[in-house]
Enzyme design. Sequence first.
Site, PDB file in Angstrom:
ATOM      1  N   HIS A   1       0.932   1.453 -12.991  1.00  0.00           N
ATOM      2  CA  HIS A   1       1.629   0.268 -13.494  1.00  0.00           C
ATOM      3  C   HIS A   1       3.122   0.556 -13.521  1.00  0.00           C
ATOM      4  CE1 HIS A   1       2.128  -3.483 -15.605  1.00  0.00           C
ATOM      5  NE2 HIS A   1       2.897  -2.876 -16.491  1.00  0.00           N
TER       6      HIS A   1
ATOM      7  N   GLY B   1       0.779  -1.235   0.000  1.00  0.00           N
ATOM      8  CA  GLY B   1       0.000   0.000   0.000  1.00  0.00           C
ATOM      9  C   GLY B   1       0.809   1.283   0.000  1.00  0.00           C
TER      10      GLY B   1
HETATM   11  C1  GAR Z   1       3.529  -1.006  -7.322  1.00  0.00           C
HETATM   12  O1  GAR Z   1       4.833  -1.014  -7.854  1.00  0.00           O
HETATM   13  C2  GAR Z   1       2.503  -0.972  -8.446  1.00  0.00           C
HETATM   14  O2  GAR Z   1       2.914  -0.189  -9.536  1.00  0.00           O
HETATM   15  C3  GAR Z   1       2.420  -2.411  -8.813  1.00  0.00           C
HETATM   16  O3  GAR Z   1       2.458  -3.108  -7.595  1.00  0.00           O
HETATM   17  C4  GAR Z   1       3.201  -2.334  -6.644  1.00  0.00           C
HETATM   18  C5  GAR Z   1       2.335  -2.142  -5.432  1.00  0.00           C
HETATM   19  O4  GAR Z   1       3.074  -1.510  -4.398  1.00  0.00           O
HETATM   20  N1  GAR Z   1       1.214  -2.698  -9.551  1.00  0.00           N
HETATM   21  C6  GAR Z   1       1.130  -3.629 -10.487  1.00  0.00           C
HETATM   22  O5  GAR Z   1       2.062  -4.338 -10.812  1.00  0.00           O
HETATM   23  C7  GAR Z   1      -0.230  -3.739 -11.127  1.00  0.00           C
HETATM   24  N2  GAR Z   1      -0.136  -4.324 -12.429  1.00  0.00           N
HETATM   25  P1  GAR Z   1       2.319  -0.766  -3.238  1.00  0.00           P
HETATM   26  O6  GAR Z   1       1.321  -1.758  -2.647  1.00  0.00           O
HETATM   27  O7  GAR Z   1       3.393  -0.442  -2.255  1.00  0.00           O
HETATM   28  O8  GAR Z   1       1.645   0.443  -3.802  1.00  0.00           O
END
Ligand code: GAR
Length: 218
Positions: free
Chosen positions: A113, A16
């Site tokens: 993304h 998150g």
């Molecule tokens: C982030 O790097 C986001 O861009 C990626 O997951 C991570 C979540 O981190 N999303 C994807 O790969 C979706 N296709 P977070 O929970 O710390 O925000």
Amino acid sequence: MTSQRKRVGVLISGRGSNMRSLVEAASAPDFPAEIALVLSNVADAAGLDFARTQGIATALVEHKAFSGREAFERAMHETLVGHGVELVCLAGFMRLLTPWFVGQWRDRMLNIHPALLPAYRGLHTHERALAEGVKIHGATVHFVAPEVDAGPIIAQAAVPVLGGDTPETLAARVLAQEHRIYPLALKLVASGAARVDGARVLIEGEAAAPDALLWPTA
Ligand code: GAR
């Protein structure tokens, strides 16, 4: 003024950190959106704890508890509507969405993304970028379309790929930019400055700051 802020529901599945960057940005009194709900499909998502400490409403809609994808999405949709959500931000939400759900939130749902779309849709973006030897990588915020990791692009940030990079070091460099562009993109959408025009997003005032979205400032 406060009542005009758009009510945002943030969907997470884990850490998150992008949700946190949105919460922090929305704490500014002149930010055009407020985080009305953080919804997770995973009970022990770390991001839920952060949201609770901030006094933000949280909801758990576990995909495992439903017989099919559409039933799960209908439950999420009802929860979002029940909290008066007007805009949805996917922030590390790791479930594929049906055309039905995407249609309910058309032009009102954003995703981040970790790649410069349309390159590297899907998973393992940093590993794939390193394997192919690209010199520039980055992150994208876009409106969600029915196809995975596609839809009109609102903001992007580029980072260099360095010789000694591992997937972890590259991910960290990209993540720092994710935390910069997601609040920026939400601000553009919530304020009405960004609007969908066919496959593209038009941004009011962009000509005045042509490089505001492209390159890291730090
Ligand atoms: C982030 O790097 C986001 O861009 C990626 O997951 C991570 C979540 O981190 N999303 C994807 O790969 C979706 N296709 P977070 O929970 O710390 O925000």
